[in-house]
Scaffold this motif. Structure first.
Motif, PDB file in Angstrom:
ATOM      1  N   LEU A 165      32.514  -0.158   8.049  1.00 52.76           N
ATOM      2  CA  LEU A 165      32.359  -1.581   8.323  1.00 52.76           C
ATOM      3  C   LEU A 165      31.185  -2.178   7.564  1.00 52.76           C
ATOM      4  CD1 LEU A 165      33.190  -1.798  12.116  1.00 52.76           C
ATOM      5  CD2 LEU A 165      34.672  -2.215  10.157  1.00 52.76           C
TER       6      LEU A 165
ATOM      7  N   SER B 295      40.181  -6.014  17.968  1.00 54.70           N
ATOM      8  CA  SER B 295      38.823  -6.368  17.565  1.00 54.70           C
ATOM      9  C   SER B 295      37.833  -6.142  18.691  1.00 54.70           C
ATOM     10  CB  SER B 295      38.773  -7.829  17.109  1.00 54.70           C
ATOM     11  OG  SER B 295      39.584  -8.023  15.962  1.00 54.70           O
TER      12      SER B 295
ATOM     13  N   LEU C  14      35.792  -3.294  17.152  1.00 53.15           N
ATOM     14  CA  LEU C  14      34.669  -3.936  16.470  1.00 53.15           C
ATOM     15  C   LEU C  14      33.505  -4.165  17.434  1.00 53.15           C
ATOM     16  CD1 LEU C  14      36.341  -6.568  14.099  1.00 53.15           C
ATOM     17  CD2 LEU C  14      35.667  -4.216  13.609  1.00 53.15           C
TER      18      LEU C  14
END
Length: 202
Positions: A134, A159, A163
């Motif tokens: 990332l 996400s 994330l």
């Protein structure tokens, strides 16, 4: 009162509590917050608006800042919930119903007990394993394009999970889906992202 500047990103007093310096927010944090939002939303204009909204919301909440975390951490938390609001609006028209399939038909790729890839179906090496992928701008750009191709609800759930490292319970509550539908969405998102990344990155 004596102030001490630390890491150029926040200021603390003699008790170790972080202090806010709103006049420096744009200079110190705008780029970071924009990058955070753009990794999750793929909409430059909306990301800029969210960063501005974050600063405005933070100014209204200055009285509630206790100084336990740095101002960047505090601002990011505000932005995070604004991103989640966008996720909810984008995916509101998509109910997690039977059209998302069942976890059973993903058994070819995933172990039903731990929800990870089966050894024989591990994704091919992406060529960024020597560091956090990332942090690789080229890889992140490709991932963003692949995420953009997912249905809004899938992208939002994936996400939040991968994330932002949010827990399943929180995601289900925020996105109004059941745990069963959560795993179905995660499985299907992984399969689609795997295919997209292997075609566009490797």
């Amino acid at each position: 009162m004596m102030h001490n500047s630390i890491n150029d990103d926040h200021t603390v007093n003699e008790t170790g509590h972080h202090l806010l310096e709103p006049r420096l927010w744009v200079e110190r944090h705008a780029d970071f917050l924009y990058t955070y939002a753009s990794a999750r939303l793929n909409d430059d204009e909306q990301c800029r608006d969210l960063v501005q909204d974050t600063f405005l919301a933070a100014l209204q909440k200055v009285e509630s800042f206790r100084g336990d975390a740095s101002e960047r951490t505090w601002l990011t938390a505000i932005l995070k919930y604004k991103v989640i609001d966008v996720y909810r609006k984008r995916s509101g028209a998509f109910a997690a119903k039977d059209e998302y399939g069942t976890a059973d038909d993903e058994i070819e790729f995933f172990d039903p007990d731990n929800h990870h890839w089966k050894r024989e179906h591990w994704p091919a090496v992406f060529g960024v394993e020597d560091k956090d992928p990332l942090q690789n701008k080229e890889f992140l750009a490709t991932l963003q394009q692949c995420l953009k191709r997912l249905p809004p609800l899938w992208m939002s759930v994936f996400s939040l999970k991968h994330l932002d490292d949010e827990g399943t319970e929180m995601i289900c509550q925020q996105m109004k889906i059941s745990p069963a539908n959560f795993w179905v969405i995660i499985h299907r998102a992984k399969v689609n992202l795997r295919s997209c990344l292997q075609k566009n990155w490797i």
